[in-house]
Motif scaffolding. Structure first.
Motif, mmCIF file in Angstrom:
data_model
loop_
_atom_site.group_PDB
_atom_site.id
_atom_site.type_symbol
_atom_site.label_atom_id
_atom_site.label_comp_id
_atom_site.label_asym_id
_atom_site.label_seq_id
_atom_site.Cartn_x
_atom_site.Cartn_y
_atom_site.Cartn_z
ATOM 1 N N ALA A 122 34.415 16.022 -16.078
ATOM 2 C CA ALA A 122 35.822 15.973 -16.463
ATOM 3 C C ALA A 122 36.380 17.380 -16.576
ATOM 4 O O ALA A 122 35.659 18.328 -16.902
ATOM 5 N N VAL A 123 37.686 17.492 -16.303
ATOM 6 C CA VAL A 123 38.385 18.756 -16.463
ATOM 7 C C VAL A 123 39.850 18.453 -16.744
ATOM 8 O O VAL A 123 40.375 17.417 -16.301
ATOM 9 N N TRP A 124 40.504 19.335 -17.503
ATOM 10 C CA TRP A 124 41.924 19.176 -17.802
ATOM 11 C C TRP A 124 42.683 20.383 -17.236
ATOM 12 O O TRP A 124 42.262 21.530 -17.436
ATOM 13 N N PHE A 167 52.737 18.740 -25.664
ATOM 14 C CA PHE A 167 51.601 17.923 -25.260
ATOM 15 C C PHE A 167 50.521 18.774 -24.608
ATOM 16 O O PHE A 167 49.322 18.615 -24.885
ATOM 17 N N THR A 168 50.918 19.701 -23.751
ATOM 18 C CA THR A 168 49.945 20.570 -23.096
ATOM 19 C C THR A 168 49.202 21.419 -24.113
ATOM 20 O O THR A 168 47.979 21.609 -24.010
ATOM 21 N N GLU A 169 49.915 21.923 -25.111
ATOM 22 C CA GLU A 169 49.246 22.700 -26.151
ATOM 23 C C GLU A 169 48.292 21.831 -26.963
ATOM 24 O O GLU A 169 47.234 22.298 -27.390
ATOM 25 N N GLU A 174 42.674 20.416 -28.120
ATOM 26 C CA GLU A 174 41.681 19.353 -28.188
ATOM 27 C C GLU A 174 40.494 19.629 -27.272
ATOM 28 O O GLU A 174 39.343 19.416 -27.655
ATOM 29 N N THR A 175 40.759 20.103 -26.051
ATOM 30 C CA THR A 175 39.647 20.430 -25.156
ATOM 31 C C THR A 175 38.819 21.568 -25.731
ATOM 32 O O THR A 175 37.587 21.562 -25.643
ATOM 33 N N GLY A 179 34.947 21.167 -26.754
ATOM 34 C CA GLY A 179 34.087 21.848 -25.802
ATOM 35 C C GLY A 179 34.165 21.286 -24.394
ATOM 36 O O GLY A 179 33.170 21.280 -23.662
ATOM 37 N N LEU A 180 35.358 20.836 -23.996
ATOM 38 C CA LEU A 180 35.556 20.261 -22.666
ATOM 39 C C LEU A 180 36.261 21.271 -21.752
ATOM 40 O O LEU A 180 37.076 22.069 -22.213
ATOM 41 N N PRO A 181 35.954 21.246 -20.458
ATOM 42 C CA PRO A 181 36.535 22.236 -19.537
ATOM 43 C C PRO A 181 38.044 22.071 -19.376
ATOM 44 O O PRO A 181 38.549 20.945 -19.274
ATOM 45 N N ALA A 182 38.743 23.185 -19.349
ATOM 46 C CA ALA A 182 40.184 23.186 -19.116
ATOM 47 C C ALA A 182 40.538 24.418 -18.298
ATOM 48 O O ALA A 182 39.952 25.492 -18.488
#
Length: 204
Positions: A122-124, A167-169, A174-175, A179-182
């Protein structure tokens, strides 16, 4: 869900474009969460999706002009994760032998994380406000935008832009916390370079 890759992020970040590029390159199936929003709205009731049905009961001015961007953010159904279960129902119908790339702003990090079986799934994509403005101004002529159906299109456009920046912030925070890729999308990378960065995250 081992065969599923997720591309979430803010509106206008290029999620659909990157998903299509990777799908064409690797023979994947593309599932656009945006394309099924109307279908998912029909498949819910007020008990399952209260924010969605409250939104559907509003007129255009109530949706986009009369509420603050902060209120719009906190009450927007897709930003709260309503009907995410319907995405999972749809994905269950896709043959597992074909990898799937799911893309859309409805993919909230805290809801997607439990579905991941390991890193690189997953990536954001997080657009800067300036990049998002350029992206959306190139998509449709002003007279074709839905905000023209309100009594104050300029105010509606402003409210939506502020809401989406908030929302983007939120996604950025949250990512980072989970610890999720963004990846920040600010126009300094070409589409191909961004696709390569996403491919690196997916360990392709």
């Amino acid at each position: 869900m081992r065969h599923v890759y997720w591309i979430g992020g803010g509106s206008g970040a290029g999620k659909s474009t990157i998903a299509r590029r990777l799908a064409e390159r690797h023979g994947w199936y593309v599932y656009s969460a945006d394309d099924v929003m109307a279908d998912h709205a029909r498949r819910t009731d007020a008990g399952q999706a209260p924010f969605l049905h409250a939104f559907m009961a509003m007129d255009m001015d109530q949706r986009w002009v009369e509420r603050s961007p902060e209120t719009m953010l906190e009450t927007f159904h897709w930003f709260s994760g309503e009907a995410l279960g319907l995405i999972l129902q749809d994905l269950a119908l896709v043959p597992r032998r074909t990898p799937v790339v799911v893309e859309g702003f409805r993919l909230l990090p805290h809801l997607v994380r439990p579905l991941l079986t390991g890193p690189g799934e997953a990536v954001w994509l997080l657009p800067t406000p300036e990049f998002r403005q350029v992206a959306f101004s190139s998509r449709a002529a002003p007279e074709g935008r839905f905000t023209r159906k309100t009594r104050d299109p300029e105010r509606a456009e402003h409210n939506i832009a502020v809401r989406d920046a908030l929302f983007t912030e939120r996604l950025r925070e949250e990512t980072g916390r989970l610890g999720l890729p963004a990846l920040t999308v600010d126009g300094t990378m070409t589409e191909e370079e961004l696709a390569e960065r996403v491919a690196e995250v997916f360990r392709l």
